[in-house]
Design a protein around this motif. Structure first.
Motif, short mmCIF file in Angstrom:
data_model
loop_
_atom_site.label_atom_id
_atom_site.label_comp_id
_atom_site.label_asym_id
_atom_site.label_seq_id
_atom_site.Cartn_x
_atom_site.Cartn_y
_atom_site.Cartn_z
N ASP A 160 12.94 0.10 -3.08
CA ASP A 160 11.96 1.06 -2.56
C ASP A 160 10.64 0.38 -2.22
O ASP A 160 9.95 0.76 -1.26
CB ASP A 160 11.72 2.18 -3.58
N LEU A 161 10.26 -0.63 -3.03
CA LEU A 161 9.02 -1.35 -2.74
C LEU A 161 9.11 -2.08 -1.40
O LEU A 161 8.16 -2.08 -0.61
CB LEU A 161 8.72 -2.35 -3.86
N ILE A 162 10.25 -2.73 -1.17
CA ILE A 162 10.44 -3.47 0.08
C ILE A 162 10.48 -2.52 1.26
O ILE A 162 9.83 -2.75 2.30
CB ILE A 162 11.73 -4.31 0.01
N TYR A 163 11.25 -1.43 1.12
CA TYR A 163 11.37 -0.46 2.21
C TYR A 163 10.01 0.17 2.53
O TYR A 163 9.67 0.40 3.70
CB TYR A 163 12.37 0.64 1.85
N ALA A 164 9.23 0.46 1.49
CA ALA A 164 7.91 1.04 1.71
C ALA A 164 7.01 0.10 2.50
O ALA A 164 6.25 0.53 3.38
CB ALA A 164 7.26 1.39 0.37
N SER A 165 7.10 -1.21 2.20
CA SER A 165 6.27 -2.17 2.92
C SER A 165 6.67 -2.24 4.39
O SER A 165 5.81 -2.35 5.27
CB SER A 165 6.37 -3.55 2.27
N TYR A 166 7.97 -2.17 4.67
CA TYR A 166 8.42 -2.17 6.07
C TYR A 166 7.97 -0.89 6.78
O TYR A 166 7.59 -0.93 7.96
CB TYR A 166 9.94 -2.32 6.14
N THR A 167 8.02 0.22 6.06
CA THR A 167 7.58 1.50 6.64
C THR A 167 6.10 1.43 7.03
O THR A 167 5.68 2.01 8.04
CB THR A 167 7.80 2.65 5.64
N ASN A 210 5.99 -7.40 8.02
CA ASN A 210 7.13 -8.20 8.48
C ASN A 210 7.80 -8.86 7.28
O ASN A 210 7.35 -8.71 6.15
CB ASN A 210 6.69 -9.26 9.51
N THR A 211 8.88 -9.58 7.54
CA THR A 211 9.67 -10.15 6.45
C THR A 211 8.86 -11.13 5.61
O THR A 211 8.90 -11.10 4.37
CB THR A 211 10.92 -10.85 7.01
N LYS A 212 8.11 -12.02 6.27
CA LYS A 212 7.32 -13.02 5.55
C LYS A 212 6.31 -12.36 4.61
O LYS A 212 6.19 -12.74 3.44
CB LYS A 212 6.59 -13.93 6.54
N THR A 213 5.59 -11.36 5.11
CA THR A 213 4.58 -10.68 4.30
C THR A 213 5.24 -9.88 3.18
O THR A 213 4.70 -9.80 2.07
CB THR A 213 3.71 -9.77 5.18
N ALA A 214 6.39 -9.28 3.46
CA ALA A 214 7.10 -8.52 2.43
C ALA A 214 7.48 -9.42 1.26
O ALA A 214 7.42 -9.00 0.10
CB ALA A 214 8.33 -7.85 3.03
N ILE A 215 7.85 -10.65 1.57
CA ILE A 215 8.24 -11.59 0.51
C ILE A 215 7.01 -12.06 -0.26
O ILE A 215 6.99 -12.04 -1.49
CB ILE A 215 8.99 -12.79 1.10
N THR A 216 5.95 -12.46 0.45
CA THR A 216 4.79 -13.05 -0.20
C THR A 216 3.88 -12.02 -0.87
O THR A 216 3.28 -12.30 -1.91
CB THR A 216 3.96 -13.87 0.81
N LYS A 217 3.79 -10.82 -0.31
CA LYS A 217 2.85 -9.81 -0.81
C LYS A 217 3.50 -8.74 -1.68
O LYS A 217 2.80 -8.05 -2.42
CB LYS A 217 2.12 -9.14 0.36
N VAL A 218 4.82 -8.59 -1.56
CA VAL A 218 5.50 -7.53 -2.31
C VAL A 218 6.52 -8.11 -3.29
O VAL A 218 6.44 -7.89 -4.50
CB VAL A 218 6.19 -6.52 -1.37
N LEU A 219 7.48 -8.87 -2.75
CA LEU A 219 8.58 -9.36 -3.58
C LEU A 219 8.11 -10.30 -4.69
O LEU A 219 8.41 -10.09 -5.86
CB LEU A 219 9.62 -10.07 -2.69
N ILE A 220 7.38 -11.35 -4.32
CA ILE A 220 6.96 -12.36 -5.30
C ILE A 220 6.04 -11.77 -6.38
O ILE A 220 6.28 -12.00 -7.57
CB ILE A 220 6.33 -13.57 -4.60
N PRO A 221 5.00 -11.00 -6.01
CA PRO A 221 4.19 -10.39 -7.08
C PRO A 221 5.00 -9.47 -7.99
O PRO A 221 4.75 -9.42 -9.21
CB PRO A 221 3.13 -9.60 -6.30
N ALA A 222 5.97 -8.75 -7.42
CA ALA A 222 6.76 -7.81 -8.23
C ALA A 222 7.69 -8.54 -9.20
O ALA A 222 8.00 -8.03 -10.28
CB ALA A 222 7.57 -6.89 -7.32
#
Length: 210
Positions: A114-121, A125-137
């Motif tokens: 849900d965190l990843i999907y929310a960021s795309y919504t 983009n994929t790079k920012t989703a990884i660096t700003k959402v995935l890695i901190p989480a």
């Protein structure tokens, strides 16, 4: 040996500087092997846990190699790397890298979709989703994984110092074994255990603070 004789051995080894010198070189080997494993293993693990093509290629290889006994690689490492410090570091690296990749991949997959999907919504983009959402989480779980892996690194120390070593805690244990100096064997084992415990507590404290 009696506990008192082990304590006397440790105190005498500290006084004559032998124990501290061996501790220093062993800590250096552990730190270098662990840092190399982290520098390479964490990014690879994130890719494996995030992208299916990476998982399809890397996971089977890592699953296969992680069950191989690390001491069995020692003769090959001596041929490939030589018998210097690089060989000892390579043993620790091999012992931790493949385990680390798989555990980091699991940490990445544990992040709620849900965190990843929310960021795309919200237009990322994929790079920012990884660096700003995935890695901190995944950072809290990642720190626990690194804490576990530093423990693995310490368990491979004696195997690493089988490679033509003339110093280090593992070497001192193996040398004491030849002369059946059981106080020195117990002393070396206890010192390795204490150093491992100290690094574990450092990781636990850092994780709590961060």
């Amino acid at each position: 040996p009696t506990p008192l004789s082990v304590v006397k051995y440790v105190i005498n080894s500290i006084k004559d500087g032998v124990l501290l010198a061996n501790m220093g070189i062993s800590i250096y080997r552990i730190v270098m092997g662990f840092i190399l494993a982290v520098i390479l293993g964490v990014p690879v693990g994130i890719l494996v846990g995030t992208f299916k093509p990476f998982e399809a290629v890397v996971r089977p290889i890592s699953e296969f190699i992680r069950y191989m006994p690390v001491p069995a690689f020692v003769p090959l490492i001596m041929v490939w790397v030589g018998i210097g410090e690089s060989a000892k570091i390579a043993v620790i690296f091999i012992g931790t890298f493949f385990q680390l990749v798989l555990m980091v991949a699991d940490d990445a997959r544990a992040v709620p979709d849900d965190l990843i999907y929310a960021s795309y919504t919200l237009g990322t983009n994929t790079k920012t989703a990884i660096t700003k959402v995935l890695i901190p989480a995944m950072l809290p779980r990642l720190m626990e994984t690194l804490r576990m892996m530093i423990g693995w690194a310490w368990t491979y120390l004696v195997s690493a110092e089988l490679v033509a070593a003339s110093s280090g805690l593992g070497y001192s244990i193996l040398k004491a074994q030849r002369f059946i100096k059981t106080d020195a064997i117990f002393g070396g084992i206890i010192v390795i255990g204490l150093l491992g415990l100290i690094t574990d507590r450092i990781f636990a404290f850092a994780n709590k603070k961060l």
